[in-house]
Structure formats: structure tokens, C-alpha cells
Design an enzyme around this catalytic site. Structure first.
Site, PDB file in Angstrom:
ATOM      1  N   ASP A  71       3.162  -4.367   7.999  1.00  0.00           N
ATOM      2  CA  ASP A  71       1.937  -3.591   7.853  1.00  0.00           C
ATOM      3  C   ASP A  71       0.773  -4.573   8.007  1.00  0.00           C
ATOM      4  O   ASP A  71       0.474  -5.344   7.094  1.00  0.00           O
ATOM      5  CB  ASP A  71       1.939  -2.933   6.463  1.00  0.00           C
ATOM      6  CG  ASP A  71       0.599  -2.311   6.112  1.00  0.00           C
ATOM      7  OD1 ASP A  71      -0.370  -2.486   6.865  1.00  0.00           O
ATOM      8  OD2 ASP A  71       0.514  -1.663   5.044  1.00  0.00           O
ATOM      9  N   CYS A 122      -4.740   2.473  -3.640  1.00  0.00           N
ATOM     10  CA  CYS A 122      -3.491   2.953  -3.027  1.00  0.00           C
ATOM     11  C   CYS A 122      -2.358   1.946  -3.219  1.00  0.00           C
ATOM     12  O   CYS A 122      -1.545   1.722  -2.312  1.00  0.00           O
ATOM     13  CB  CYS A 122      -3.655   3.262  -1.542  1.00  0.00           C
ATOM     14  SG  CYS A 122      -4.858   4.533  -1.210  1.00  0.00           S
ATOM     15  N   GLN A 172      -4.443  -5.157   6.990  1.00  0.00           N
ATOM     16  CA  GLN A 172      -5.445  -6.087   6.443  1.00  0.00           C
ATOM     17  C   GLN A 172      -5.414  -7.449   7.125  1.00  0.00           C
ATOM     18  O   GLN A 172      -6.206  -8.321   6.776  1.00  0.00           O
ATOM     19  CB  GLN A 172      -5.244  -6.262   4.930  1.00  0.00           C
ATOM     20  CG  GLN A 172      -5.475  -5.015   4.132  1.00  0.00           C
ATOM     21  CD  GLN A 172      -6.875  -4.430   4.331  1.00  0.00           C
ATOM     22  OE1 GLN A 172      -7.803  -5.107   4.763  1.00  0.00           O
ATOM     23  NE2 GLN A 172      -7.023  -3.152   4.044  1.00  0.00           N
ATOM     24  N   HIS A 214       0.871  -1.189   0.000  1.00  0.00           N
ATOM     25  CA  HIS A 214       0.000   0.000   0.000  1.00  0.00           C
ATOM     26  C   HIS A 214       0.904   1.234   0.000  1.00  0.00           C
ATOM     27  O   HIS A 214       2.031   1.188   0.518  1.00  0.00           O
ATOM     28  CB  HIS A 214      -0.833  -0.052   1.287  1.00  0.00           C
ATOM     29  CG  HIS A 214      -1.917   0.947   1.413  1.00  0.00           C
ATOM     30  ND1 HIS A 214      -1.684   2.257   1.774  1.00  0.00           N
ATOM     31  CD2 HIS A 214      -3.254   0.830   1.266  1.00  0.00           C
ATOM     32  CE1 HIS A 214      -2.837   2.897   1.832  1.00  0.00           C
ATOM     33  NE2 HIS A 214      -3.810   2.059   1.526  1.00  0.00           N
ATOM     34  N   LYS A 220     -10.565  -0.672  10.660  1.00  0.00           N
ATOM     35  CA  LYS A 220     -10.759  -1.867   9.821  1.00  0.00           C
ATOM     36  C   LYS A 220     -11.124  -3.078  10.679  1.00  0.00           C
ATOM     37  O   LYS A 220     -11.312  -4.173  10.177  1.00  0.00           O
ATOM     38  CB  LYS A 220      -9.484  -2.164   9.028  1.00  0.00           C
ATOM     39  CG  LYS A 220      -9.122  -1.059   8.020  1.00  0.00           C
ATOM     40  CD  LYS A 220      -7.897  -1.436   7.242  1.00  0.00           C
ATOM     41  CE  LYS A 220      -7.286  -0.277   6.486  1.00  0.00           C
ATOM     42  NZ  LYS A 220      -8.048   0.180   5.336  1.00  0.00           N
TER      43      LYS A 220
HETATM   44  N1  PLP Z   1      -1.766  -0.717   4.618  1.00  0.00           N
HETATM   45  C1  PLP Z   1      -2.705  -1.472   4.017  1.00  0.00           C
HETATM   46  C2  PLP Z   1      -2.337  -2.833   3.515  1.00  0.00           C
HETATM   47  C3  PLP Z   1      -3.993  -0.978   3.873  1.00  0.00           C
HETATM   48  O1  PLP Z   1      -4.925  -1.710   3.255  1.00  0.00           O
HETATM   49  C4  PLP Z   1      -4.300   0.324   4.358  1.00  0.00           C
HETATM   50  C5  PLP Z   1      -5.639   0.892   4.183  1.00  0.00           C
HETATM   51  O2  PLP Z   1      -6.421   0.463   3.378  1.00  0.00           O
HETATM   52  C6  PLP Z   1      -3.297   1.036   4.997  1.00  0.00           C
HETATM   53  C7  PLP Z   1      -2.037   0.492   5.105  1.00  0.00           C
HETATM   54  C8  PLP Z   1      -3.537   2.397   5.541  1.00  0.00           C
HETATM   55  O3  PLP Z   1      -4.385   2.318   6.638  1.00  0.00           O
HETATM   56  P1  PLP Z   1      -4.957   3.663   7.306  1.00  0.00           P
HETATM   57  O4  PLP Z   1      -5.584   4.433   6.193  1.00  0.00           O
HETATM   58  O5  PLP Z   1      -5.948   3.152   8.309  1.00  0.00           O
HETATM   59  O6  PLP Z   1      -3.814   4.367   7.921  1.00  0.00           O
END
Ligand code: PLP
Length: 405
Positions: free
Chosen positions: A199, A363, A202, A122, A225
Site C-alpha cells: 500500500d 482509519c 503515503q 490503514h 495525495k
Molecule cells: N492506505 C493508506 C496508508 C492511506 O493513508 C490511505 C488514505 O489516507 C489509503 C490507503 C486510502 O487511500 P484512498 O482513500 O485514496 O483510497
């Protein structure tokens, strides 16, 4: 144990609403999941009975609010099996958690240092590392995937060398649904003496997280989430590494003593929590963890997997429909395109029929480039989704395709 999905759905008032005159079918859970009443009740309770700034007052309300926040910290510690609550830092979300590590730990990086990422990251796990280029000429090396969307561990290991200073990767891909072999990837990085950030945005809503078993140095995730409030995230950091890191932001809460000449900083975790946190959201996040634990992560994962299998089978019946990400054991996310129809057209028309799916690059533009598409349609499932909703989604998709034909 069979789950009573109808009873679970009743805990989510938003699922009763209509969109464009049709019952809402919410299949955008990867972007954010909906929130059960016990969490919104906890938010209301806090605003109506316990709102006071944390860690600042001797008065009763402030102490109660502080207790609630620190209780959530201990709750999160247990949830992810961290060694101590001080290793749990509250942030605004996964994005801020990764930025914190990049901005603080990354200060030690020098020209020519290398960071190993994967092609499925992401943007939140790409851009913070690139920002370090304002002070050092950092090189990013990228782990590739096969056509199912999996990382090959042997070629992953070949990306490391004596210049590698950090490895960061997602636990679960938000586009492909691939569940990465994060324990093995961590071991590979550590065998080269390289710290690891996972990270977990998900993974945390679907999989048990055990940071000590994974042996990672950092693990980031977001409450919104996980059926929790927005504006709250967690950075887990191993104490020994957090203690060596300079502060991220300056301000109240993170200091021990301030004079105009010199400031000394608070201990963990407060050193990384400058300013007033979203203490209402943090307190209510504990209720989201209660919800997950009451329903049971295993039950949630099993139900989502059944929906994934069922929806995948139904989608495969559609001519010219291509699914991106077919790794065994993948998470309940289906990214797809149909022929050369633009993903926005599909998404917009599905919305007219009450079906909420995500469209675009999610993203993850470098991954889109690897897949050779500008974007995809993405349907993703949570505990409250049903087979009937999958049927309605498929029926809506057939109608949309008939309109666009
Ligand atoms: N990393 C992953 C794999 C994501 O899917 C997302 C959000 O969809 C994020 C990071 C960013 O999360 P946040 O917008 O809650 O900071």
C-alpha cells in the site's frame, strides 16, 4: 538545489484563502494534498477541448482523449519503473486497488489460509481482506511494532507458514510516518512463496517508487495525495500474476465478446477497467507527475524532512505532548496528543485559528488500540509548507492549550 517555496506556493491558489478570518495553514497533506494550477488547468483544458469517452470512438475527440489516458499510463509506468504499461491499472484510488486484488486474487483463498498484515495498516488494507471471509475462513496474522513504530524483521518472518497466501503492508504509515523496510519484507514473503501487495498511498508523494527493484507483486497508490486530481488511483500488478486473475467488475471496456451465453474478456489492463474511467482525472494526473518531477522528489523529501525536524523540535518543547512514531528516517507526519485533552478539541480550536490538522483514528483503529489512545492530532507536510507556517501552528497550539487549561 534550493527551492523557491514562495514561487511554488503561488502555483496553489487555495493556499491564498483564509479560514475563519486567518490565513489557511494546511497541514492535512496525508489525507490529501492540494493541487497546483497546472493540474487544474489540465482538467479545464480537457473539459473545454477534449472531452469524449475513451476507447469507444473513431472520432477525433475520442481518439485524443484515449491518447491522453494511455500517455498517462506510460507516464505512470516510467514513474514506478514497471516493465510495461499493461501492468498499470487505473482505479478510483488506493482503496479500490486493494479491493480489486482482494476480490479477484482472493478468490483462490480457502478455509484456513492466512494473510499477513501489520498493526499499522490503514483500514483500506484490512477490511478488503476480511470481506473474503464471506467465502472462506481466512485468518489474519498481524506484525507488531516496537515503541518507535518499527517492524522487527525477525518476528515478521516468524508470521509466515505453509498456510500463508498473501502479505500486505504499507510502505509508509499514515499515522506514525514509519517508512517500512518494504524490500526486505517482500523478500521475506517471497522466500515463503507468498505474493506481496504494498500500500503505497503515503509513499508515492514523497519517495521514489521502483516496483521492479522492490520486486513486489502489487503496488497501490492514489493521485489525490500526489498533487493530482481526486478519483484516480493506480494498481500496479506483475503481468504474470494479473494474467491469472479473474475480472474484478464486469461491464463495458473489459470484454472481448459478449453473448447471453458466454463472455470473453479483454487483455490487460482493460480486463480490470470496467466502465468509463475518470479519464479527465487520469489525463490530468500526468500534469501532477510533471509537477513532482519538475520540483524533484528529492527536493520535496528534503524540504519536508526539514519541516518535520523543525516542527518535532518545537512540539517537544510543549509539556505533556506525546508524539507517536519516532522511527529514524520517518516521513513528514507527526501524530500527537497533549495530556488527556481530546484530539477533537485540539483540532476544532486549531481550525478556529486557520490551522487544518486531522484528528481521530486516521482509519487505523487497530493501531490506535496498540497505542492505547482513541485518536491523535496529526500534522503532515507537503512541498508548499513553510517554517513560518510551523511557527504559526505552534503559536496557535499554545493559544489553544491556554484556552483549554
Ligand atoms: N492506505 C493508506 C496508508 C492511506 O493513508 C490511505 C488514505 O489516507 C489509503 C490507503 C486510502 O487511500 P484512498 O482513500 O485514496 O483510497
Amino acid at each position: 538545489m534550493a527551492m523557491d517555496i514562495a514561487a511554488i506556493r503561488r502555483e496553489f491558489p487555495i493556499l491564498e484563502r483564509e479560514v475563519n478570518g486567518r490565513p489557511l495553514i494546511y497541514l492535512d497533506n496525508t489525507a490529501t494534498s492540494q493541487t497546483p494550477r497546472e493540474v487544474t488547468d489540465a482538467i479545464t483544458r480537457m473539459y473545454t477541448s477534449t472531452k469524449a469517452n475513451v476507447h469507444r470512438g473513431v472520432h477525433t475527440l475520442s481518439q485524443e482523449a484515449t491518447d491522453l489516458q494511455e500517455a498517462t499510463r506510460r507516464r505512470v509506468q516510467k514513474y514506478i519503473n514497471a516493465a510495461e504499461p499493461e501492468e498499470v491499472i487505473f482505479t478510483r484510488g488506493t482503496t479500490e486497488a486493494i479491493n480489486l486484488v482482494a476480490a479477484s486474487y482472493g478468490q483462490r483463498f480457502r478455509d484456513g489460509d492466512e494473510i499477513v498484515l501489520t498493526v499499522m495498516e490503514h483500514h483500506a488494507d484490512i477490511v478488503p481482506w476480511q470481506l473474503l471471509r464471506s467465502h472462506a475462513d481466512i485468518r489474519i496474522r498481524v506484525a507488531e511494532i516496537n515503541d518507535r513504530g518499527e517492524i522487527d524483521l525477525e518476528s515478521y518472518g516468524s508470521l509466515f507458514n505453509s498456510r500463508t497466501v498473501m502479505a500486505a503492508f504499507c510502505h509508509v504509515s499514515n499515522v506514525l510516518g514509519t517508512v517500512n523496510p518494504v524490500k526486505d519484507m517482500t523478500a521475506i514473503a517471497h522466500s515463503h512463496g507468498v505474493p506481496v501487495l504494498i500500500d503505497g498511498a503515503q509513499a508515492s508523494p514523497h519517495l521514489p517508487i521502483d516496483v521492479r527493484d522492490l520486486d513486489c507483486d502489487f503496488y497501490a497508490f492514489s493521485s489525490h495525495k500526489m498533487y493530482g486530481p481526486t478519483g484516480v488511483g493506480v494498481l500496479y500488478g506483475r503481468r504474470s500474476i494479473l494474467e491469472e486473475m479473474p475480472p474484478y467488475q464486469g461491464g463495458g471496456e473489459m470484454i472481448r465478446h459478449v453473448s447471453f451465453g458466454h463472455t470473453t474478456f479483454a487483455d490487460l489492463p482493460f480486463r480490470f477497467e470496467a466502465g468509463t474511467p475518470d479519464f479527465v482525472g487520469i489525463a490530468a494526473f500526468a500534469s501532477a507527475l510533471d509537477f513532482i518531477e519538475r520540483v524533484g522528489l528529492e527536493n520535496i523529501a528534503r524540504h519536508e524532512h526539514e519541516l518535520l525536524e523543525y516542527a518535532t523540535g518545537r512540539l517537544r518543547e510543549i509539556e505533556r505532548l506525546q508524539i507517536y512514531g519516532t522511527a529514524p528516517g520517518k516521513s513528514a507526519v507527526i501524530s500527537f496528543n497533549v495530556g488527556d485533552i481530546h484530539n477533537y478539541d485540539l483540532g476544532l480550536l486549531l481550525d478556529r485559528m486557520g490551522v487544518a490538522v486531522r484528528t481521530g483514528h486516521h482509519c487505523a483503529q487497530p493501531l490506535m488500540e496498540r497505542l492505547g489512545v482513541p485518536g491523535t492530532v496529526r500534522a503532515s507536510f507537503a512541498v508548499y509548507n513553510t517554517r513560518e507556517e510551523v511557527d504559526a501552528f505552534i503559536a496557535a497550539l499554545h493559544r489553544v492549550l491556554a484556552i483549554l487549561a
